[in-house]
Design a protein around this motif. Sequence first.
Motif, mmCIF file in Angstrom:
data_model
loop_
_atom_site.group_PDB
_atom_site.id
_atom_site.type_symbol
_atom_site.label_atom_id
_atom_site.label_comp_id
_atom_site.label_asym_id
_atom_site.label_seq_id
_atom_site.Cartn_x
_atom_site.Cartn_y
_atom_site.Cartn_z
ATOM 1 N N THR A 84 -9.217 19.277 -36.908
ATOM 2 C CA THR A 84 -10.338 20.218 -36.995
ATOM 3 C C THR A 84 -9.929 21.580 -36.455
ATOM 4 O O THR A 84 -10.249 22.618 -37.039
ATOM 5 C CB THR A 84 -11.543 19.686 -36.201
ATOM 6 O OG1 THR A 84 -11.784 18.335 -36.566
ATOM 7 C CG2 THR A 84 -12.783 20.511 -36.471
ATOM 8 N N HIS A 113 -9.552 25.297 -38.681
ATOM 9 C CA HIS A 113 -10.121 26.589 -38.321
ATOM 10 C C HIS A 113 -9.048 27.653 -38.142
ATOM 11 O O HIS A 113 -9.216 28.790 -38.568
ATOM 12 C CB HIS A 113 -10.959 26.460 -37.045
ATOM 13 C CG HIS A 113 -12.260 25.773 -37.262
ATOM 14 N ND1 HIS A 113 -12.391 24.416 -37.276
ATOM 15 C CD2 HIS A 113 -13.497 26.264 -37.508
ATOM 16 C CE1 HIS A 113 -13.663 24.093 -37.503
ATOM 17 N NE2 HIS A 113 -14.352 25.207 -37.651
ATOM 18 N N SER A 114 -7.931 27.294 -37.504
ATOM 19 C CA SER A 114 -6.914 28.332 -37.318
ATOM 20 C C SER A 114 -6.228 28.638 -38.642
ATOM 21 O O SER A 114 -5.735 29.751 -38.849
ATOM 22 C CB SER A 114 -5.924 27.929 -36.224
ATOM 23 O OG SER A 114 -4.990 27.029 -36.704
ATOM 24 N N HIS A 168 -20.856 22.313 -40.654
ATOM 25 C CA HIS A 168 -21.360 22.708 -39.335
ATOM 26 C C HIS A 168 -22.740 22.123 -39.083
ATOM 27 O O HIS A 168 -23.052 21.672 -37.979
ATOM 28 C CB HIS A 168 -21.428 24.233 -39.236
ATOM 29 C CG HIS A 168 -20.140 24.842 -38.822
ATOM 30 N ND1 HIS A 168 -20.033 26.151 -38.397
ATOM 31 C CD2 HIS A 168 -18.885 24.340 -38.761
ATOM 32 C CE1 HIS A 168 -18.772 26.411 -38.103
ATOM 33 N NE2 HIS A 168 -18.060 25.332 -38.318
ATOM 34 N N ALA A 172 -18.386 24.849 -45.687
ATOM 35 C CA ALA A 172 -18.126 24.919 -44.252
ATOM 36 C C ALA A 172 -19.417 24.902 -43.459
ATOM 37 O O ALA A 172 -19.526 24.233 -42.431
ATOM 38 C CB ALA A 172 -17.330 26.188 -43.941
ATOM 39 N N GLN A 190 -12.689 28.254 -29.557
ATOM 40 C CA GLN A 190 -12.976 26.951 -30.170
ATOM 41 C C GLN A 190 -11.711 26.100 -30.255
ATOM 42 O O GLN A 190 -11.713 24.915 -29.947
ATOM 43 C CB GLN A 190 -13.570 27.209 -31.559
ATOM 44 C CG GLN A 190 -13.822 25.983 -32.373
ATOM 45 C CD GLN A 190 -12.817 25.849 -33.495
ATOM 46 O OE1 GLN A 190 -11.629 26.068 -33.322
ATOM 47 N NE2 GLN A 190 -13.295 25.445 -34.640
ATOM 48 N N ASN A 191 -10.623 26.744 -30.650
ATOM 49 C CA ASN A 191 -9.351 26.019 -30.700
ATOM 50 C C ASN A 191 -8.991 25.483 -29.329
ATOM 51 O O ASN A 191 -8.522 24.361 -29.171
ATOM 52 C CB ASN A 191 -8.251 26.953 -31.209
ATOM 53 C CG ASN A 191 -7.891 26.666 -32.645
ATOM 54 O OD1 ASN A 191 -6.735 26.596 -32.992
ATOM 55 N ND2 ASN A 191 -8.877 26.476 -33.480
ATOM 56 N N PHE A 204 -12.998 32.008 -32.410
ATOM 57 C CA PHE A 204 -12.123 31.003 -33.016
ATOM 58 C C PHE A 204 -11.092 30.508 -32.017
ATOM 59 O O PHE A 204 -10.795 29.315 -31.940
ATOM 60 C CB PHE A 204 -11.395 31.615 -34.221
ATOM 61 C CG PHE A 204 -11.998 31.230 -35.524
ATOM 62 C CD1 PHE A 204 -13.269 31.648 -35.866
ATOM 63 C CD2 PHE A 204 -11.293 30.453 -36.430
ATOM 64 C CE1 PHE A 204 -13.832 31.294 -37.086
ATOM 65 C CE2 PHE A 204 -11.848 30.104 -37.652
ATOM 66 C CZ PHE A 204 -13.119 30.524 -37.975
#
Lengths: 668, 190, 196
Positions: free
Chosen positions: A257, A261-262, A504, A500, A355-356, A352
């Motif tokens: 996940t 995102h990255s 979410h 996406a 979140q990572n 981001f």
Amino acid sequence: MIPALGRTLILLALLAASGGALVGFATGARPTAVGWLWARRLAYAFAALMALANLVMEYALLTHDFSVSYVAHVGSRSVPTWVSMVSLWSSLEGSILFWGLVMGVYVAVATWQNRDKHPEYMPYAVGVWLLCGAFFSFLLAGPAQPFSTVPSPPLDGPGPNALLQNHYLMVIHPPFLYSGYVGMTIPFGLACAALLVGRLGHDFIRPLRNFLLLPWIFLTVAIVLGGWWAYEVLGWGGYWAWDPVENASFLPWLTATAALHSALLVERKGVLKGWTVTLVIGTWLLTILGTFMTRSGVFNSVHSFTQSAIGPTILVFLAAALILSVVLLTLRVDSLAPEGTLETGPSRDAVFLVQNLLFVLFTFTVLLGTVFPLVVEAARGVQMSVGRPYFDKMSVPIGVALLFVMGVGPALPWGRATSQQVRSALLPPLLTAAAFAVLGFLLDVRNAWTMLALFFGGFTAHVTVSEFLLPVRQRMRSHGEGFLEAFGQAQRRGQRRFGAYVVHAGALLAIVAIGVSSTMGTSKEIQLRAGESTALGAYTLTFVTAERVSEPHRESIRARMDVSKNGRPLGSLYPRMNQYESQREPIGTPAVRTSLTEDLYLSIHNIDPDSGTVGLLVLVNPMVGWIWIATAIMALGGLVALVPSWRGARVAVTETAPVAGASPEGSH
Amino acid sequence: MATAPIPGAAPARTSRMNPWVLAGGLAVVVPLLAVLVLNLGRDPRSVRSPLIGRAAPAFSLAPVGGGAPISLESLRGRPAIINFWATWCVPCFEEHAALTAAARTFREVHFLGIVYEDEEATTQAFLAQRGSSYSSLLDPEGRTAIAYGVFGVPETFFIDGAGRIVEKYVGPLDRGTIAALIARAKGGAP
Amino acid sequence: MNRVALALVLVAAPSLAAAQASRATAGGIEAPRSHPLSGAELDARTSDIGALLRCPVCQGLSVADSPSSMARNMKAEVREKLAAGYDQEQILASFERSYGEFVRLDPPMRGVNWLVWLAPLAGLAAGGAAVAWALKRSSRNAGAAEATGPASAASDLPSRDTLPADPRLAAAVRRSRELAYGWPGGIPPKPRSSAS
């Protein structure tokens, strides 16, 4: 005949994979059209041979050919046909054979899809895939040989593990899990190819992302199916116990996940290439670690297969893979130079990264907790446990933080935002957040973390819905279209983005439902005689009778419980105790009545039809059904995001205009 | 290697090492592998007893078939063997003969059985049928089993004259092992 | 273990004035340190402590969750001890005396166990620093990158590994590359051993 045929197929698969790996790497280093052609052919050959080997094993299972060692191990004439079919993946060697099948299919599809694209990268990718394929073929040819010949075949076999015959979920959970797990090999190969080539071109991030998303969808569903299975079958009333094997499936999901995102940032801004590649490689390494954890017998787990030579073999492979990955990354990660920059101020970019960080921290914590008993054993010589209380304590703050970040991120624009923009982006959702919190309070939520989850859930729900509808509203404004037409048009142009946000929405629903169901449930343990009733919450349960049920593979005693809610009768539930021939202890099957608001869960502790008594565990779990619904929403969202890319639709990336709410049309 | 600049082409590949990645990677990989390798071959389900070398937990339980309760205190002064067993446990059948014979041979050692999660009637029938040379006690709520840290049956505790647990043996016993462990209980660690 | 008990005793000394805190027989019976519980509070605390104990005969389930008879016996013992006034640490310690540290699902803070609680916090701190550093480095590179010119594929011209968006044009470009270079797709990979 069949054992020899199976062994030959596996040996040929090993040869095809080894040869293909060599050809692949050679072609990557010194490219030729012939080399690429043969790499592809050997990849297809590996896939075909694995598929054939699996078909042969299925045939042997269905015809009860006990001269095949695996069939003698798990086959039985007295089990239903579906159990015989499912036995392919029910036990150690068979599950590795199934692994080979799934890997073959993935490699074939990935090779075929990219047969005339990305010529610099693909031979390397195929080389890496087939190297993994060669290892699993080697396992099957050696330590985990399922096709050994049994010298004097028995007339009947013991059948698969009784727990696996208890519920239909066993049919779909392993295929989904393997499609997720094994599928991570494909992006791993692509990432290694990028490192070996020394660049990650803009167009190459697309197959990397697609082949990360597809297994991700499977893995998401598989993890929750595992939880559902534990809930419906094991009878303790919960769906997640942080058992090592559960963690083994969860760890790669977390890093995948994060990688998805990255990868988005790589595609949009050309940054974080090295980080994304590291995450993808880490995901695959975690799948190999996971398979070691479940098969080696080193971890104390509900799922563990018995110890065998397979454990050390996988450990050697894992060690080699870890070391080679570190070397490859050390030497090549710097060549994946960024082409753009990240925005440093309050912006989606920074969120981001946060979140990572949260996902990686989560991964680290769960991995540490799972491995820690082994660390202590090695350090202090003491056996200790790291169980649910620890993991729950650690995962709740991280989960709630992720929920918050999932709301803040999409609310902020991509580029640098002024404080005015930040305020106008973040304030309206706060009102919805407060409304959710108040609603929770009115519904008797008192747990602080659950309240916080509801608050952030409201915040994120507001942001998700408004971002979801933003392109629609823009189209309605600028093109004058009606809502439905605008929706259709916006969705077609920005399908990835829509997908996406659907994911979410599902994720936020899942987190809130998990929070509520974990803290707002009620339970009761009671002994009842025939005719007696008990009440929990609004439900009244009457124990009517206990009756014996005979099936070919098991004897059961089931209790008939009449249920009524608020006086209105709702029918009967039948929790059971099953006695299988091969097990000493009977295995219970709980009865669950799911409604949109809550589950009524009945599990038998002891039952005696002769004296007419039953010992029951009664649970009322709110919002559990929503967890399963939320997972379906996440999977659906993933598919929506995936489909346009498979069809090859190319949508131009609109350049990053650093203004809040600017043209969101186009790929996300 | 690079010739005319082609739009979209990356700069020439540099072959330098990234020391941070190397350090970070090794910091994760080496401990992880070390832990896994060191634990390979260990059975995570066999838990060592913390009671070895410590005083045996006290109990006072009634024998099967009735009678005055027997307490741990009453065994003091001589080595003792406490064997947790049950009629539904197959390995317990195997060791029953060895234990019965050993009890007759080693008269200076107290032998006691404690029944684990079973019913009195079934146990009585079993003993009547198989014969026994020592008492078996009933542990109705499993408290003594919990106090002794019993995971399953059969488990046998060898206790010295001072009431200290010398060894806990998990699994069915044979005569040789019984003799060896009795020797240790007699030799007895202070 | 004894040190921890002693420390707790010293801390709770005033309330123990009446009780005898002496170790009596070979069973090592201590006096209860808390007040006896009953009713709903007893049920709730039994569940709480049950959730912290590992069922020895199950796979990873807590005593509160496990249906096995051993777990139910253990739960009954927890209940008895709570009703007699023992506190959580005493109850957990008594099970630990019998089964070892294995029976505690929440790692107690001793020895190297601290690592499992501290490492995630350290990870958070380290990760936060890494994120801050990455953002700062990116802003530093922003200046340098602007000088070297755009390298990203913002233009629509086909580069080495892209094709134009229009499918028919893409097919034509691919075909012409194939005719020129003889490679599937038309673009030969960069040769490794070439001179400049």
